[in-house]
Design an enzyme around this catalytic site. Structure first.
Site, short mmCIF file in Angstrom:
data_model
loop_
_atom_site.label_atom_id
_atom_site.label_comp_id
_atom_site.label_asym_id
_atom_site.label_seq_id
_atom_site.Cartn_x
_atom_site.Cartn_y
_atom_site.Cartn_z
N GLU A 136 50.28 -15.01 40.22
CA GLU A 136 49.15 -15.71 40.81
C GLU A 136 48.99 -15.44 42.30
OE1 GLU A 136 49.83 -19.47 37.83
OE2 GLU A 136 48.05 -19.51 39.10
N ASP A 172 42.48 -25.83 33.94
CA ASP A 172 43.68 -25.19 34.41
C ASP A 172 44.57 -26.26 35.08
OD1 ASP A 172 44.17 -21.82 35.66
OD2 ASP A 172 45.62 -23.37 35.16
C1 GLC Z 1 48.41 -21.62 35.92
C2 GLC Z 1 47.47 -20.50 35.53
C3 GLC Z 1 47.11 -20.50 34.07
C4 GLC Z 1 48.24 -21.07 33.25
C5 GLC Z 1 48.38 -22.54 33.63
C6 GLC Z 1 49.55 -23.21 32.91
O1 GLC Z 1 48.11 -22.09 37.20
O2 GLC Z 1 46.27 -20.37 36.27
O3 GLC Z 1 46.82 -19.13 33.72
O4 GLC Z 1 47.95 -20.96 31.86
O5 GLC Z 1 48.53 -22.72 35.03
O6 GLC Z 1 50.76 -22.66 33.33
#
Ligand code: GLC
Length: 609
Positions: free
Chosen positions: A500, A300
């Site tokens: 988030e 991530d």
């Molecule tokens: C974010 C998320 C993830 C996403 C990634 C790219 O923090 O946790 O779901 O795909 O970063 O944006």
């Protein structure tokens, strides 16, 4: 005698030939070995720098002004994070940008194309006027795998129309605590939904053949246990024993792998105190070993930085745990962090702290996917796909998703359906004419934005005006104070956009503004319907009592007409709750199967006309 021997030989050879070519499993294994040959061939030409370059996924903001680094380091992948944007965010703008990046990648020594990832989590939501679908909390209420696959197919077509190769979806989190800000990205609290609908989205994104021009990579996320953290804290600690972890959070990955997902994203959360990005047992032994996942395991966003120790030890730990590709933005105040990653990982290999066999395994996984996508032959945007971007047909699919996502919680005295010949209808509430609130987070901006500038679409107010007879008077009173002439009032309230950790919320009571508008309308004595936009169940006991009818519309996206299709009776309600609906904050977490299970509405509840 001789003729007989000759004939039997001919017969034998033809049987062997026939079975070799006709037996699909033999054909498949033939293709597989051809593919492996191509991968091994290319791998053998690569330097260590180029191999590590392929394991690097750089964010576009980090690359800004250094696009030549794409060829210099042979970067394997590029992404745009939630808030990484370009000047022209139209479909054409993104397609032109993609082709510029890809041209740099093709200029690398071995001309290996990059693959571009984007959070197309409810349509191609980074692009102006893309079709924006309901978030997964609403799609979960449909229980309709075929429809969800169709929706993902439409999203894939719109993503491919901008050149991009990879959607960071489906999120197959099993959200067990609605205080969690990412509840709406999950299909619901039961792993059965993650299994059924996660697999459907994988199939929809990846299509019949990965090499088809509208097929894009799926990414089942976030492995493992993202929806099970204590108190629902985003990126928190999932404190359960292994049987519970496996029972609740693993099933969706088994079906996603069976459906052929080519990538899986690792989760920020910890399991019993061990961060997932450093958990070799779950990433390698379980996911790659036991579940036989042979695609790309991607980190991530800057997630490896959260491991204890310095950046070099983070890299050592995460790559040795089984990560194949690292998502690398620039941390605040740092430039070109992706160069540090490449430099440090090279050092680790030269110091024998990361075996070259681990590097080769990761790069082979990445190259295999790229060959299967046929991206070496078709690296640039196919501009013919632009023709259906945001099309009526695509919007119809989203409208169907909206209809089937609605859950009717109350309808006394047949308040619903409303007649299209109603004389006077008043809309009230902050979200009745607000496409931003209707779409929620991950819409153009990472956090989304209230108001009507964020993207195109049909608000509830616009949809009502289009649905009723020409003699009907339609008006909008945001605070619900001007309703005296109304035959019926439609009150549209709920959450404003978030994403988030910004959505983590201990108190799920309705906002004061929403309580006030409902109270204003109640005092008028007019019959009224509450339409709730939210990423999760909210605390509504009092307002539910006051309203004549009440429905959960979740975060329906751009096609508001899907709501009026049902409110005016063209379609019936079919939606079922993907979450147990709590009476109070204190009841959370409350999930189907709990002892003393006493929610306001049970899991799978949903009324019909
Ligand atoms: C974010 C998320 C993830 C996403 C990634 C790219 O923090 O946790 O779901 O795909 O970063 O944006």
């Amino acid at each position: 005698m001789k003729n007989l021997a000759f004939l039997s030989m001919i017969l034998f050879i033809s049987v062997v030939l026939f079975s070799a070519f006709s037996d699909p499993s033999k054909k498949e294994s033939k293709q597989k070995s051809l593919l492996d040959k191509k991968v091994d061939e290319l791998l053998s030409q690569m330097t260590l720098n180029e191999k590590i370059g392929q394991m690097t996924q750089a964010d576009i903001d980090a690359l800004k002004g250094h696009y030549e680094d794409i060829e210099k380091y042979s970067l394997g992948s590029i992404l745009c994070g939630g808030n990484s944007e370009i000047e022209d965010i139209s479909a054409k703008g993104w397609a032109d940008f993609y082709d510029m990046l890809q041209t740099h990648a093709l200029n690398s020594r071995l001309h290996i194309p990059m693959i571009y990832g984007v959070d197309a989590v409810h349509g191609h939501n980074n692009v102006t006027n893309a079709v924006v679908f309901p978030h997964n909390v609403g799609l979960g209420a449909t229980r309709n795998a075929k429809l969800i696959e169709k929706a993902a197919r439409v999203t894939a077509e719109e993503v491919a129309a901008t050149g991009m190769d990879w959607a960071f979806a489906p999120c197959i989190a099993v959200a067990r605590n609605e205080h969690w800000g990412r509840t709406y990205e999950s299909f619901g609290e039961d792993p059965e939904l993650a299994k059924l609908l996660g697999a459907a989205q994988v199939k929809g994104f990846q299509g019949k053949k990965l090499s088809d021009k509208t097929s894009i990579l799926a990414c089942a996320k976030h492995f493992l246990g993202d929806g099970g953290t204590t108190t629902g804290k985003d990126q928190g600690n999932t404190e359960v024993d292994e049987p519970t972890l496996r029972k609740l959070h693993l099933p969706g990955y088994k079906t996603a792998i069976k459906a052929g997902t080519k990538t899986i994203m690792v989760s920020y959360n910890s399991w019993n105190g061990i961060r997932m990005h450093g958990n070799k047992y779950l990433l390698t032994d379980v996911l790659k070993g036991e579940l036989n996942f042979n695609g790309i395991l991607v980190s991530d966003w800057a997630a490896i930085d959260q491991l204890e120790g310095d950046y070099k030890s983070d890299i050592e730990k995460s790559i040795n745990a089984g990560l194949d590709m690292i998502m690398i933005p620039n941390p605040p105040g740092k430039e070109n962090n992706y160069i540090d990653f490449i430099t440090l990982l090279k050092e680790l290999v030269n110091e024998n702290k990361v075996p070259i066999s681990r590097i080769d395994d990761a790069v082979k996984r990445i190259l295999r996917v790229k060959f299967e996508m046929n991206i070496f032959e078709n690296p640039l945007t196919d501009r013919s796909l632009m023709a259906t971007f945001g099309s009526k047909e695509h919007r119809q699919v989203a409208r169907e998703c909206v209809r089937q996502s609605l859950v009717l919680l109350k309808n006394e005295n047949k308040t619903l359906p409303i007649s299209k010949n109603v004389k006077n209808i008043v809309l009230a509430g902050k979200s009745a004419d607000d496409i931003g609130n209707q779409c929620g987070g991950w819409t153009i901006d990472w956090q989304g934005k209230s108001g009507n500038v964020i993207t195109g679409g049909t608000t509830v107010l616009q949809a009502v005006k289009n649905a009723v007879s020409k003699n009907t008077v339609v008006s909008y009173s945001k605070d619900g104070s001007e309703v005296k002439d109304a035959d019926v009032v439609l009150v549209v309230v709920g959450e404003t956009p978030y994403a988030e950790m910004f959505g983590d919320k201990p108190d799920l009571n309705l906002a004061k503004e929403d309580v006030d508008v409902i109270e204003n309308v109640r005092k008028s004595g007019k019959p009224f319907v509450v339409v709730l936009f939210s990423g999760r169940p909210l605390i509504i006991e009092k307002q539910l009592k006051d309203a004549n009818a009440f429905l959960a519309a979740w975060l329906p996206g751009s096609e508001g007409a899907g709501i009026t299709d049902v409110l005016f009776g063209d379609f019936n309600f079919t939606g079922k709750l993907g979450h147990s609906w709590p009476k109070t904050n204190e009841q959370i977490p409350i999930n189907v199967g709990d002892k003393n299970y006493d929610p306001l509405f049970k899991y799978s509840f949903g009324l019909k006309y």
